[in-house]
Motif scaffolding. Structure first.
Motif, PDB file in Angstrom:
ATOM      1  N   GLN A   1       0.808  -1.216   0.000  1.00  0.00           N
ATOM      2  CA  GLN A   1       0.000   0.000   0.000  1.00  0.00           C
ATOM      3  C   GLN A   1       0.843   1.268   0.000  1.00  0.00           C
ATOM      4  OE1 GLN A   1      -2.679  -1.106   3.327  1.00  0.00           O
ATOM      5  NE2 GLN A   1      -4.214  -1.462   1.736  1.00  0.00           N
ATOM      6  N   ARG A   2       2.147   1.109   0.208  1.00  0.00           N
ATOM      7  CA  ARG A   2       3.083   2.224   0.088  1.00  0.00           C
ATOM      8  C   ARG A   2       4.347   1.715  -0.580  1.00  0.00           C
ATOM      9  NH1 ARG A   2       2.050   6.631   3.537  1.00  0.00           N
ATOM     10  NH2 ARG A   2       0.551   6.186   5.179  1.00  0.00           N
ATOM     11  N   PHE A   3       5.163   2.655  -1.056  1.00  0.00           N
ATOM     12  CA  PHE A   3       6.474   2.263  -1.565  1.00  0.00           C
ATOM     13  C   PHE A   3       7.480   3.355  -1.232  1.00  0.00           C
ATOM     14  CE2 PHE A   3       7.152   4.993  -5.322  1.00  0.00           C
ATOM     15  CZ  PHE A   3       5.873   5.506  -5.522  1.00  0.00           C
ATOM     16  N   THR A   4       8.715   2.935  -1.186  1.00  0.00           N
ATOM     17  CA  THR A   4       9.803   3.871  -1.010  1.00  0.00           C
ATOM     18  C   THR A   4      10.881   3.502  -2.025  1.00  0.00           C
ATOM     19  OG1 THR A   4      11.286   4.857   0.627  1.00  0.00           O
ATOM     20  CG2 THR A   4      10.927   2.492   0.774  1.00  0.00           C
ATOM     21  N   PHE A   5      11.825   4.361  -2.246  1.00  0.00           N
ATOM     22  CA  PHE A   5      12.825   4.107  -3.284  1.00  0.00           C
ATOM     23  C   PHE A   5      14.114   4.825  -2.922  1.00  0.00           C
ATOM     24  CE2 PHE A   5      12.791   8.238  -5.468  1.00  0.00           C
ATOM     25  CZ  PHE A   5      11.626   8.793  -4.955  1.00  0.00           C
ATOM     26  N   ARG A   6      15.166   4.442  -3.629  1.00  0.00           N
ATOM     27  CA  ARG A   6      16.470   5.020  -3.385  1.00  0.00           C
ATOM     28  C   ARG A   6      16.463   6.469  -3.867  1.00  0.00           C
ATOM     29  NH1 ARG A   6      21.503   5.785  -5.814  1.00  0.00           N
ATOM     30  NH2 ARG A   6      23.229   5.347  -4.413  1.00  0.00           N
ATOM     31  N   CYS A   7      16.654   7.378  -2.919  1.00  0.00           N
ATOM     32  CA  CYS A   7      16.612   8.799  -3.217  1.00  0.00           C
ATOM     33  C   CYS A   7      17.759   9.175  -4.164  1.00  0.00           C
ATOM     34  CB  CYS A   7      16.751   9.531  -1.896  1.00  0.00           C
ATOM     35  SG  CYS A   7      16.753  11.284  -2.032  1.00  0.00           S
TER      36      CYS A   7
END
Ligand SMILES: [Zn+2]
Length: 113
Positions: free
Chosen positions: A23-29
């Motif tokens: 339901q969420r995602f994060t990624f390499r900034c």
């Protein structure tokens, strides 16, 4: 190369167990990792909401009317694509796309490492 290293999360921001709808995602900034020692843990950008993933939160790209910005996911876990573009102005200033698991600039160029 500029692998986005997308991680899928639950609505609470915990790692998403296999077989569960993320339901969420994060990624390499992109900008947040420039110049860091390569053995340091990646800095990640945001915990962005995935649209239509069962959380029931109203969508509004401007964050108005009780809604929250959300991103459409193509369902690909290995090389995900999200739309629309991501604006990380609160964190590192990067604006671009995650396409096929890669960070791409707003003008469509693969980001340099
Ligand atoms: Zn960032």
């Amino acid at each position: 190369m500029s692998a986005a290293n997308v991680e899928f999360l639950t609505i609470e921001g915990e790692p998403c167990p296999p077989g569960q709808q993320p339901q969420r995602f994060t990624f390499r900034c992109v900008n947040g990792n420039r110049g860091l020692h390569p053995r340091l843990r990646d800095r990640t950008c945001g915990e962005l909401l995935i649209a239509n993933s069962g959380h029931g939160i109203k969508r509004d790209g401007q964050g108005l009317n009780g809604g929250r910005p959300q991103w459409d996911w193509d369902g690909n876990c290995e090389a995900p694509t999200f739309s629309p573009s991501i604006n990380c102005e609160k964190h590192c200033g990067w604006h671009g796309y995650i396409r096929n698991g890669r960070c791409v600039s707003a003008s469509g160029q693969d980001e340099p490492e």
